[in-house]
Design a protein around this motif. Structure first.
Motif, PDB file in Angstrom:
ATOM      1  N   MET A 352     -20.062 -27.695 -14.536  1.00 34.25           N
ATOM      2  CA  MET A 352     -20.579 -26.455 -13.952  1.00 34.25           C
ATOM      3  C   MET A 352     -22.099 -26.494 -13.916  1.00 34.25           C
ATOM      4  SD  MET A 352     -18.191 -24.288 -13.054  1.00 34.25           S
ATOM      5  CE  MET A 352     -18.762 -22.605 -13.205  1.00 34.25           C
ATOM      6  N   HIS A 353     -22.687 -26.938 -15.002  1.00 34.75           N
ATOM      7  CA  HIS A 353     -24.147 -27.007 -15.056  1.00 34.75           C
ATOM      8  C   HIS A 353     -24.675 -27.899 -13.928  1.00 34.75           C
ATOM      9  CE1 HIS A 353     -28.227 -27.719 -16.332  1.00 34.75           C
ATOM     10  NE2 HIS A 353     -27.972 -29.020 -16.312  1.00 34.75           N
ATOM     11  N   LYS A 354     -24.048 -29.064 -13.753  1.00 35.77           N
ATOM     12  CA  LYS A 354     -24.537 -30.006 -12.744  1.00 35.77           C
ATOM     13  C   LYS A 354     -24.368 -29.445 -11.331  1.00 35.77           C
ATOM     14  CE  LYS A 354     -26.143 -33.918 -14.179  1.00 35.77           C
ATOM     15  NZ  LYS A 354     -27.503 -34.281 -13.830  1.00 35.77           N
ATOM     16  N   ALA A 355     -23.228 -28.820 -11.062  1.00 37.56           N
ATOM     17  CA  ALA A 355     -22.995 -28.281  -9.704  1.00 37.56           C
ATOM     18  C   ALA A 355     -23.974 -27.138  -9.408  1.00 37.56           C
ATOM     19  CB  ALA A 355     -21.551 -27.793  -9.572  1.00 37.56           C
ATOM     20  N   ILE A 356     -24.191 -26.273 -10.404  1.00 37.93           N
ATOM     21  CA  ILE A 356     -25.066 -25.118 -10.164  1.00 37.93           C
ATOM     22  C   ILE A 356     -26.527 -25.568 -10.103  1.00 37.93           C
ATOM     23  CG2 ILE A 356     -25.842 -22.878 -11.075  1.00 37.93           C
ATOM     24  CD1 ILE A 356     -22.971 -22.680 -12.365  1.00 37.93           C
ATOM     25  N   ASP A 357     -26.874 -26.516 -10.939  1.00 41.87           N
ATOM     26  CA  ASP A 357     -28.259 -26.987 -10.921  1.00 41.87           C
ATOM     27  C   ASP A 357     -28.578 -27.692  -9.595  1.00 41.87           C
ATOM     28  OD1 ASP A 357     -30.798 -27.335 -12.274  1.00 41.87           O
ATOM     29  OD2 ASP A 357     -30.312 -29.484 -12.166  1.00 41.87           O
ATOM     30  N   ALA A 358     -27.636 -28.501  -9.083  1.00 39.88           N
ATOM     31  CA  ALA A 358     -27.849 -29.147  -7.770  1.00 39.88           C
ATOM     32  C   ALA A 358     -27.979 -28.072  -6.698  1.00 39.88           C
ATOM     33  CB  ALA A 358     -26.690 -30.086  -7.453  1.00 39.88           C
ATOM     34  N   THR A 359     -27.162 -27.046  -6.801  1.00 34.55           N
ATOM     35  CA  THR A 359     -27.202 -25.944  -5.833  1.00 34.55           C
ATOM     36  C   THR A 359     -28.571 -25.260  -5.875  1.00 34.55           C
ATOM     37  OG1 THR A 359     -24.833 -25.614  -6.097  1.00 34.55           O
ATOM     38  CG2 THR A 359     -26.089 -23.745  -5.248  1.00 34.55           C
ATOM     39  N   ARG A 360     -29.060 -25.033  -7.079  1.00 30.17           N
ATOM     40  CA  ARG A 360     -30.371 -24.376  -7.227  1.00 30.17           C
ATOM     41  C   ARG A 360     -31.486 -25.243  -6.631  1.00 30.17           C
ATOM     42  NH1 ARG A 360     -34.623 -24.831 -10.155  1.00 30.17           N
ATOM     43  NH2 ARG A 360     -33.800 -26.640 -11.272  1.00 30.17           N
ATOM     44  N   ARG A 361     -31.425 -26.549  -6.883  1.00 25.61           N
ATOM     45  CA  ARG A 361     -32.491 -27.431  -6.384  1.00 25.61           C
ATOM     46  C   ARG A 361     -32.375 -27.677  -4.887  1.00 25.61           C
ATOM     47  NH1 ARG A 361     -31.400 -32.185  -7.952  1.00 25.61           N
ATOM     48  NH2 ARG A 361     -29.649 -31.807  -9.350  1.00 25.61           N
ATOM     49  N   ASN A 362     -31.144 -27.877  -4.391  1.00 28.73           N
ATOM     50  CA  ASN A 362     -30.961 -28.419  -3.037  1.00 28.73           C
ATOM     51  C   ASN A 362     -30.414 -27.438  -2.005  1.00 28.73           C
ATOM     52  OD1 ASN A 362     -31.627 -30.926  -4.188  1.00 28.73           O
ATOM     53  ND2 ASN A 362     -29.480 -31.390  -4.641  1.00 28.73           N
ATOM     54  N   ALA A 363     -29.957 -26.263  -2.438  1.00 31.88           N
ATOM     55  CA  ALA A 363     -29.196 -25.362  -1.544  1.00 31.88           C
ATOM     56  C   ALA A 363     -27.979 -26.105  -0.997  1.00 31.88           C
ATOM     57  CB  ALA A 363     -30.052 -24.816  -0.396  1.00 31.88           C
ATOM     58  N   TYR A 364     -27.498 -27.050  -1.765  1.00 31.88           N
ATOM     59  CA  TYR A 364     -26.377 -27.896  -1.347  1.00 31.88           C
ATOM     60  C   TYR A 364     -25.544 -28.301  -2.556  1.00 31.88           C
ATOM     61  CZ  TYR A 364     -23.695 -31.828   0.476  1.00 31.88           C
ATOM     62  OH  TYR A 364     -22.661 -32.654   0.836  1.00 31.88           O
ATOM     63  N   ALA A 365     -24.256 -28.293  -2.384  1.00 31.65           N
ATOM     64  CA  ALA A 365     -23.341 -28.994  -3.298  1.00 31.65           C
ATOM     65  C   ALA A 365     -22.226 -29.460  -2.387  1.00 31.65           C
ATOM     66  CB  ALA A 365     -22.796 -28.066  -4.379  1.00 31.65           C
ATOM     67  N   HIS A 366     -21.636 -30.601  -2.698  1.00 35.74           N
ATOM     68  CA  HIS A 366     -20.621 -31.087  -1.755  1.00 35.74           C
ATOM     69  C   HIS A 366     -19.298 -30.350  -1.963  1.00 35.74           C
ATOM     70  CE1 HIS A 366     -18.721 -33.623  -4.780  1.00 35.74           C
ATOM     71  NE2 HIS A 366     -19.908 -34.123  -5.089  1.00 35.74           N
ATOM     72  N   HIS A 367     -18.393 -30.605  -1.045  1.00 36.31           N
ATOM     73  CA  HIS A 367     -17.173 -29.812  -0.951  1.00 36.31           C
ATOM     74  C   HIS A 367     -16.384 -29.770  -2.271  1.00 36.31           C
ATOM     75  CE1 HIS A 367     -13.915 -27.860   1.107  1.00 36.31           C
ATOM     76  NE2 HIS A 367     -13.066 -28.760   0.669  1.00 36.31           N
ATOM     77  N   ILE A 368     -16.267 -30.916  -2.928  1.00 32.71           N
ATOM     78  CA  ILE A 368     -15.420 -30.949  -4.122  1.00 32.71           C
ATOM     79  C   ILE A 368     -16.078 -30.199  -5.276  1.00 32.71           C
ATOM     80  CG2 ILE A 368     -14.281 -32.510  -5.770  1.00 32.71           C
ATOM     81  CD1 ILE A 368     -12.906 -32.223  -3.038  1.00 32.71           C
ATOM     82  N   GLN A 369     -17.399 -30.217  -5.330  1.00 29.70           N
ATOM     83  CA  GLN A 369     -18.065 -29.382  -6.348  1.00 29.70           C
ATOM     84  C   GLN A 369     -17.793 -27.903  -6.066  1.00 29.70           C
ATOM     85  OE1 GLN A 369     -21.992 -31.131  -5.615  1.00 29.70           O
ATOM     86  NE2 GLN A 369     -22.120 -31.567  -7.814  1.00 29.70           N
ATOM     87  N   ARG A 370     -17.874 -27.524  -4.778  1.00 30.24           N
ATOM     88  CA  ARG A 370     -17.658 -26.109  -4.431  1.00 30.24           C
ATOM     89  C   ARG A 370     -16.210 -25.696  -4.717  1.00 30.24           C
ATOM     90  NH1 ARG A 370     -21.142 -25.087   1.169  1.00 30.24           N
ATOM     91  NH2 ARG A 370     -22.509 -26.884   0.926  1.00 30.24           N
ATOM     92  N   LEU A 371     -15.282 -26.615  -4.364  1.00 32.28           N
ATOM     93  CA  LEU A 371     -13.864 -26.262  -4.461  1.00 32.28           C
ATOM     94  C   LEU A 371     -13.318 -26.424  -5.879  1.00 32.28           C
ATOM     95  CD1 LEU A 371     -11.260 -25.582  -2.795  1.00 32.28           C
ATOM     96  CD2 LEU A 371     -10.942 -28.030  -2.487  1.00 32.28           C
ATOM     97  N   MET A 372     -13.569 -27.582  -6.480  1.00 32.20           N
ATOM     98  CA  MET A 372     -12.862 -27.919  -7.713  1.00 32.20           C
ATOM     99  C   MET A 372     -13.676 -27.670  -8.983  1.00 32.20           C
ATOM    100  SD  MET A 372     -10.057 -28.609  -6.370  1.00 32.20           S
ATOM    101  CE  MET A 372      -9.175 -28.879  -7.891  1.00 32.20           C
ATOM    102  N   VAL A 373     -14.951 -27.334  -8.841  1.00 30.88           N
ATOM    103  CA  VAL A 373     -15.736 -27.039 -10.041  1.00 30.88           C
ATOM    104  C   VAL A 373     -16.075 -25.547 -10.044  1.00 30.88           C
ATOM    105  CG1 VAL A 373     -17.775 -27.609 -11.403  1.00 30.88           C
ATOM    106  CG2 VAL A 373     -16.596 -29.413 -10.131  1.00 30.88           C
ATOM    107  N   THR A 374     -17.082 -25.146  -9.284  1.00 32.58           N
ATOM    108  CA  THR A 374     -17.482 -23.722  -9.338  1.00 32.58           C
ATOM    109  C   THR A 374     -16.383 -22.803  -8.802  1.00 32.58           C
ATOM    110  OG1 THR A 374     -18.705 -24.172  -7.290  1.00 32.58           O
ATOM    111  CG2 THR A 374     -19.990 -24.009  -9.313  1.00 32.58           C
ATOM    112  N   GLY A 375     -15.666 -23.262  -7.761  1.00 31.53           N
ATOM    113  CA  GLY A 375     -14.594 -22.437  -7.199  1.00 31.53           C
ATOM    114  C   GLY A 375     -13.410 -22.363  -8.153  1.00 31.53           C
ATOM    115  N   ASN A 376     -12.990 -23.520  -8.629  1.00 30.98           N
ATOM    116  CA  ASN A 376     -11.857 -23.592  -9.555  1.00 30.98           C
ATOM    117  C   ASN A 376     -12.111 -22.713 -10.784  1.00 30.98           C
ATOM    118  OD1 ASN A 376      -9.543 -24.580 -10.870  1.00 30.98           O
ATOM    119  ND2 ASN A 376     -10.592 -26.413 -11.616  1.00 30.98           N
ATOM    120  N   PHE A 377     -13.318 -22.777 -11.323  1.00 34.45           N
ATOM    121  CA  PHE A 377     -13.614 -21.971 -12.515  1.00 34.45           C
ATOM    122  C   PHE A 377     -13.476 -20.476 -12.199  1.00 34.45           C
ATOM    123  CE2 PHE A 377     -16.065 -19.746 -15.675  1.00 34.45           C
ATOM    124  CZ  PHE A 377     -15.642 -20.360 -16.851  1.00 34.45           C
TER     125      PHE A 377
END
Ligand code: FAD
Ligand code: SF4
Length: 510
Positions: A352-377
């Motif tokens: 979660m930390h890695k997906a959210i931190d990438a999102t904060r830095r890049n305004a981007y996270a790839h599909h599986i981070q969105r679906l299976m990490v932050t979304g799944n949680f």
């Protein structure tokens, strides 16, 4: 002055339908950076920079081609801070006879624009957006009479319609419609992921970065290291970069997640496709061409094209078919507030930390981070759909209501009762462990489920299965999960549920 032509920030192409038949000496184009649009959600700073800068570049290009453009640059003291105010002023100043625009991508604004002919007392022509491959009507015709919609069947229609990856005998190239089964490899560092495509900010972009830092300081994310394309030429170069360096491995590692690489083999083209800098069909054709030229394998090219021709068109069709009611759906009855760490990334859960931190830095996270990490949680934790939808709409450079809402509310949260997806994408830590190398660096132990240091996804997963028995036990794709749950030792089940209850009460501490 005959016509005012309104061009919105996600319509940045001279092929936009609002410009069909327009004449430079007669009609005036209106573009505006207004507070109402820039702040109805907490848009990521990089998204604001992308859109304002791309709009300014587009306006300059139109002027260079002899168009008269009224461009309102953002300033907090502008007296006209909504699109309606800007248009009203333009009507008064020019005496225009008609307003022309292309349909927008959001119910909220669409509902406003539909009222303008009355409110502004001028004929308003709203044209279809022919950048999409299926019209809204085509999708509605296809969906009619179907209880559940399945992307795969719609996608095949789109393949037939466009002829993309279709053989001369009119069957799918490679003998199959879908090569997804080949696209589930874990990535362990080889082959190395390509560096992302970068454009250094020019003077216009640097001005906009300054503006966003000054006036949108409280928005999510950072403008640091802004490297997005803001012109069609640079977006084309980004497409070429993807085809040359990432597409060949796109399929193999489409579902992979990495602790060290933000972008892997994804295209990162969605911000450009969604705002008009790239045409979706042209992107698909370029990918297909790479396969015909032997530069990328079929599982990569088909997988990539399916995302655009299939998923992108499919979710847009669902959005317009069911709005505005769709946004209110909450069939799993979720009521929990979004944990604050979604905004800070401060959590000991490494994935979660890695997906959210990438999102904060890049305004981007790839599909599986969105679906299976932050979304799944969010799904497992029973977060209110409204909260999690607001988050996704705010934090990504490619986020617009028409694409974000069905993906989050339907695909991730299953809040539409399975209309968009046949089963929820709920998963325990095991899935994240299988597809990533996060767990080795995590505070929690993915192999434990009830202890204090056990991976939170594990107990939350079984709690989700248990509390939604009535919703899913009859779903043939979920039957095995219920059999597994029922087979577990009753003491273990009690311990899992107890651990999950504790986690749910203490989400902010994770
Ligand atoms: P790639 O992996 O390279 O895929 C290629 C292209 O396919 C993308 O550029 C995009 O145009 C399209 N695409 C892929 N998957 C989808 C999909 N499910 N729906 C629509 N288009 C798709 N996409 C957005 O464009 N805007 C959003 O606001 C958005 N929100 C999402 C929220 C959630 C919870 C999820 C699970 C997905 C969301 N997506 C959204 C879809 C997808 O995650 C992004 O399109 C993709 O990650 C963009 O990165 P990329 O260009 O590198 O994509
Ligand atoms: Fe995520 Fe659990 Fe793995 Fe930690 S152990 S990275 S929380 S899946």
């Amino acid at each position: 002055m005959a016509n005012l032509i309104l061009i919105l920030g996600d319509q940045l192409t001279t092929d936009i339908s609002a410009l069909n038949g327009a004449e430079p000496g007669r009609d005036r184009i209106v573009m505006a950076e207004v507070h109402e649009e820039a702040s109805y959600t907490n848009h990521h700073k990089k998204k604001l920079v992308l859109l304002f800068s791309a709009m300014r570049h587009f306006a300059e290009r139109l002027r260079d081609s002899s168009w008269e453009v009224h461009y309102q640059a953002y300033h907090p003291d502008n007296p006209h801070q909504s699109l309606e105010d800007v248009i009203a002023k333009q009507i008064r100043e020019t005496g225009a006879e008609r307003l022309i625009t292309t349909e927008c991508g959001e119910w909220r604004l669409h509902a406003q624009i539909e009222q303008w002919h009355k409110r502004l007392d001028i004929p308003v022509e709203i044209r279809g957006d022919d950048r999409f491959i299926a019209t809204k009507q085509e999708f509605a015709d296809w969906a009619e009479g179907r209880k559940q919609l399945r992307m795969e069947f719609f996608y095949r229609e789109m393949r037939r319609k466009t002829g993309l990856l279709m053989s001369p005998e009119n069957g799918p190239e490679g003998g199959q419609w879908n090569f997804d089964a080949d696209n589930r490899k874990k990535w362990s560092g080889k082959p190395p992921a390509p560096a992302p495509f970068r454009v250094e900010p020019d003077a216009i972009t640097r001005d906009v970065i300054h503006l966003v830092d000054e006036h949108f300081d409280d928005h999510f994310g950072t403008t640091d290291d802004f490297h997005f394309a803001v012109t069609p030429e640079d977006a084309d170069a980004a497409l070429e970069h993807f085809i040359d360096f990432a597409l060949p491995c796109f399929g193999d590692f489409q579902d992979a997640i990495s602790d060290s690489e933000d972008w892997l083999f994804h295209s990162t083209l969605s911000p450009y496709i969604n705002c008009g800098l790239l045409d979706p069909l042209a992107v698909c054709k370029a990918a297909a061409q790479a396969w015909y030229a032997g530069r990328a394998p079929i599982n990569a090219v088909e997988g990539f094209i399916r995302q655009i021709l299939g998923w992108r068109e499919f979710v847009r069709g669902i959005y317009w078919l069911h709005m505005p009611e769709y946004a209110q759906e909450n069939r799993l009855g979720n009521s929990r507030a979004l944990p604050w760490f979604y905004w800070t990334g401060e959590t000991r859960m490494r994935c979660m930390h890695k997906a959210i931190d990438a999102t904060r830095r890049n305004a981007y996270a790839h599909h599986i981070q969105r679906l299976m990490v932050t979304g799944n949680f969010a799904l497992l934790a029973g977060v209110k759909p409204e909260d999690i939808c607001d988050w996704y709409l705010a934090v990504y450079a490619d986020a617009y209501d028409w694409v974000e809402l069905p993906n989050v509310l339907g695909m991730v949260m299953h809040a539409d009762g399975g209309y968009l997806g046949s089963k929820p994408y709920a998963a325990s830590g095991k899935y994240i462990h299988r597809m990533s190398d996060h767990c080795a660096n995590c505070h929690y132990n993915v192999n434990k489920s009830t202890e204090d240091d056990a991976c939170p996804f594990n107990a939350l997963y079984w709690h989700f299965i248990d509390r939604h028995r009535d919703d899913f036990a009859g779903n043939p794709r979920m039957g095995m999960m219920y059999r597994n749950w029922d087979k577990q030792n009753p003491d273990k089940r009690t311990a899992l549920l107890r651990r999950a209850e504790y986690l749910l009460e203490n989400l902010e501490e994770l």
